[in-house]
Design a protein around this motif. Structure first.
Motif, PDB file in Angstrom:
ATOM      1  N   ARG A  94      31.180 -38.091 -11.516  1.00 22.88           N
ATOM      2  CA  ARG A  94      32.692 -37.843 -11.527  1.00 22.88           C
ATOM      3  C   ARG A  94      33.289 -38.103 -10.281  1.00 22.88           C
ATOM      4  O   ARG A  94      34.247 -38.914  -9.927  1.00 22.88           O
ATOM      5  N   ASP A 139      38.842 -33.754 -10.926  1.00 27.02           N
ATOM      6  CA  ASP A 139      38.899 -34.520 -12.271  1.00 27.02           C
ATOM      7  C   ASP A 139      39.920 -35.334 -12.181  1.00 27.02           C
ATOM      8  O   ASP A 139      39.958 -36.104 -13.425  1.00 27.02           O
ATOM      9  N   GLU A 196      46.546 -39.232 -11.986  1.00 26.03           N
ATOM     10  CA  GLU A 196      45.711 -40.084 -13.251  1.00 26.03           C
ATOM     11  C   GLU A 196      44.208 -39.180 -13.591  1.00 26.03           C
ATOM     12  O   GLU A 196      43.455 -39.089 -12.583  1.00 26.03           O
ATOM     13  N   ALA A 197      44.150 -38.850 -14.578  1.00 25.09           N
ATOM     14  CA  ALA A 197      42.845 -38.098 -15.285  1.00 25.09           C
ATOM     15  C   ALA A 197      41.883 -39.139 -15.318  1.00 25.09           C
ATOM     16  O   ALA A 197      42.108 -40.338 -15.890  1.00 25.09           O
ATOM     17  N   GLU A 249      38.737 -38.908 -17.108  1.00 27.46           N
ATOM     18  CA  GLU A 249      38.149 -39.094 -18.478  1.00 27.46           C
ATOM     19  C   GLU A 249      39.376 -40.052 -19.366  1.00 27.46           C
ATOM     20  O   GLU A 249      38.743 -40.873 -19.939  1.00 27.46           O
ATOM     21  N   THR A 250      40.466 -39.662 -19.371  1.00 26.48           N
ATOM     22  CA  THR A 250      41.521 -40.273 -20.243  1.00 26.48           C
ATOM     23  C   THR A 250      42.159 -41.329 -19.731  1.00 26.48           C
ATOM     24  O   THR A 250      42.621 -42.167 -20.487  1.00 26.48           O
ATOM     25  N   GLY A 251      42.174 -41.340 -18.235  1.00 24.16           N
ATOM     26  CA  GLY A 251      43.472 -42.356 -17.774  1.00 24.16           C
ATOM     27  C   GLY A 251      44.910 -41.911 -18.018  1.00 24.16           C
ATOM     28  O   GLY A 251      45.720 -42.771 -17.513  1.00 24.16           O
ATOM     29  N   ASP A 252      45.079 -40.904 -18.472  1.00 21.77           N
ATOM     30  CA  ASP A 252      46.510 -40.431 -18.713  1.00 21.77           C
ATOM     31  C   ASP A 252      47.248 -40.173 -17.354  1.00 21.77           C
ATOM     32  O   ASP A 252      46.396 -39.564 -16.544  1.00 21.77           O
ATOM     33  N   ARG A 253      48.487 -40.475 -17.149  1.00 12.46           N
ATOM     34  CA  ARG A 253      49.087 -40.387 -15.904  1.00 12.46           C
ATOM     35  C   ARG A 253      50.120 -39.352 -16.090  1.00 12.46           C
ATOM     36  O   ARG A 253      50.845 -39.165 -17.143  1.00 12.46           O
TER      37      ARG A 253
END
Length: 487
Positions: A201, A381, A467-468, A470-474
């Motif tokens: 990670r 993370d 930006e996470a 694992e998910t790439g969510d911003r």
């Protein structure tokens, strides 16, 4: 201990430090201080003056005690900071060559502590390690070998030139082991580290990876193995104290190599370099016998060169003690008590940090908040970058983030938006900081933006994009819109 047998001799062999190891550590730390000052000087105005990110009035509001004990807060002008940097550089060189060694060590520590307390937000674990090592070194005979003091016959110690044994050596060696052992406790309590997921990670966080790091990120299985190897090394760190001779030398080489690997893959500030300083003193006499044989021609050549230049040799030799004899005798008598106190306090502090002993009531600081965690108990993370938009007096909207041309779209390399480890440390925690801190940074962007664009900035809007992994969510974190000073 005197007869070379029994418990005393066994203990001395494990907590004693070879005088040549202390000399090598002295030379290394002195040069490391010089390098640190040189690297910090790149951001001298930004981090240490009133025109930077932490003016003295803001520093006093956030850290009222620290602001009063730092020499660097006596003035917010660039010339004062430059002067202190130059003085610290000269004293660090004096430490490296062993000129008035104990005095140089003490002054170097005072100046380093002052510098670090001037801007606490740019510090990382390596800075704390270096400060602790240098503090304990004040009480050790660093000038016994390979120094101008030794050449002048003024070694800052009592005794011969072999092994140094005492509470001071025990404190230094123990503190290095505690850095690893305490970190091991925090990591053992972490789900990510115990699952083998932590190192993979960490290597996905671009703001940390450098050199070989981005390439290593492609080998997940290898990173999982490194996770477990590092965990094993942390847990096994007490062996550095328990072993001796070539077995200890092999262990030290393993830890030195691990920190070299960190330096080649991650930007952790001075952490690797500071740990090398602490590990050098673990090397046993069998190693230094070979080192001394290798450097003997150089040492002899330098000595002969000085002998041929008596006037220069006389200039380099300390003329005599600068501290009154009565004071020096008093310090010598108090030294065992002082070093024993350092040893005990160091042990109790780390024990309190991991919860083995309770934290004393009315403690000025929380031990667990000032302990050796390094990505523990949980690694980051997510990654992120800053977007700073300024409005010129003419009404034009421009980017005023000083380190990169950023937008809400992901940069090609997030790590490149952080120019160095100190800026990364400062900016990583900024979004969690107080309003005073964020306002001070916005004011700094106002000034630097005006210099860049040649026109007054009226206001700055500051955003952090997270930006996470694992998910790439911003997620956008709006840090506010600030009117520039003078508006």
């Amino acid at each position: 201990m005197d007869d070379g047998s029994g418990v005393g001799a066994t203990l001395a062999e494990r907590v004693g430090i070879d005088a040549r190891a202390l000399a090598a550590a002295r030379i290394y730390v002195g040069l490391l201080l010089c390098v640190d000052l040189f690297l910090r000087a790149r951001d001298l105005r930004a981090f240490y003056t009133d025109s930077g990110v932490l003016p003295r009035n803001v520093h006093a509001e956030l850290y009222p005690t620290l602001s009063r004990v730092s020499l660097h807060t006596l003035s917010g002008e660039l010339w004062w900071q430059t002067l202190l940097f130059v003085v610290a550089f000269v004293v660090a060189l004096s430490l490296a060559v062993g000129y008035r060694t104990r005095l140089s060590t003490a002054v170097s520590w005072v100046l380093l502590a002052s510098l670090q307390t001037r801007n606490y937000y740019v510090l990382n674990g390596g800075d704390k390690v270096l400060l602790v090592v240098l503090f304990i070194a004040v009480f050790l005979p660093l000038g016994r070998r390979w120094s101008l003091d030794a050449r002048a016959g003024r070694s800052t110690f009592d005794g011969g030139d072999g092994q140094v044994v005492g509470f001071g050596t025990a404190a230094l060696l123990t503190q290095v082991v505690l850095i690893y052992a305490t970190n091991a406790v925090f990591k053992v309590r972490s789900d990510a580290w115990m699952a083998g997921d932590a190192v993979p990670r960490i290597f996905q966080v671009e703001r940390f990876t450098i050199f070989l790091g981005p390439y290593l990120n492609e080998f997940t299985t290898l990173l999982v193995a490194i996770n477990w190897l590092w965990m094993a090394m942390l847990v096994a760190s007490p062996l550095l104290l328990l072993t001796r001779r070539w077995l200890r030398a092999g262990l030290v080489a393993l830890y030195l190599g691990a920190h070299l690997a960190m330096r080649l893959t991650m930007d952790l500030g001075l952490f690797a370099e500071a740990m090398w300083a602490g590990l050098l003193v673990f090397l046993p006499p069998v190693v230094w016998d070979r080192v001394e044989a290798a450097v003997m021609p150089l040492e002899t050549g330098l000595s002969d060169w000085l002998d041929d230049r008596p006037r220069l040799d006389e200039m380099l030799r300390p003329a005599g003690p600068v501290v009154p004899a009565r004071f020096r005798r008093g310090v010598a008598r108090a030294l065992p008590v002082l070093t024993a106190t350092i040893l005990v306090v160091g042990l109790l502090w780390q024990a309190a940090a991991v919860g083995v002993v309770p934290t004393p009531e009315n403690s000025p600081a929380e031990p667990k908040d000032h302990s050796w965690k390094l990505f523990a108990p949980n690694p980051p993370d997510g990654d992120g970058w800053y977007v700073a938009t300024g409005e010129l007096a003419s009404g034009t909207e421009v980017g005023v983030y000083t380190h990169a041309d950023t937008s809400f779209d992901r940069p090609a390399d997030v790590g490149e938006t952080y120019p160095n480890a100190r800026w990364r440390k400062y900016l990583t925690d900024l979004r969690f900081g107080s309003d005073h801190r964020i306002e001070a940074f916005a004011a700094y962007l106002c000034r630097s933006g005006a210099e860049t664009h040649g026109e007054r900035i009226t206001e700055v809007e500051l955003t952090f994009v997270y930006e996470a992994i694992e998910t790439g969510d911003r997620t956008r974190h709006d840090l506010g819109t600030y009117r520039c000073p003078g508006e």
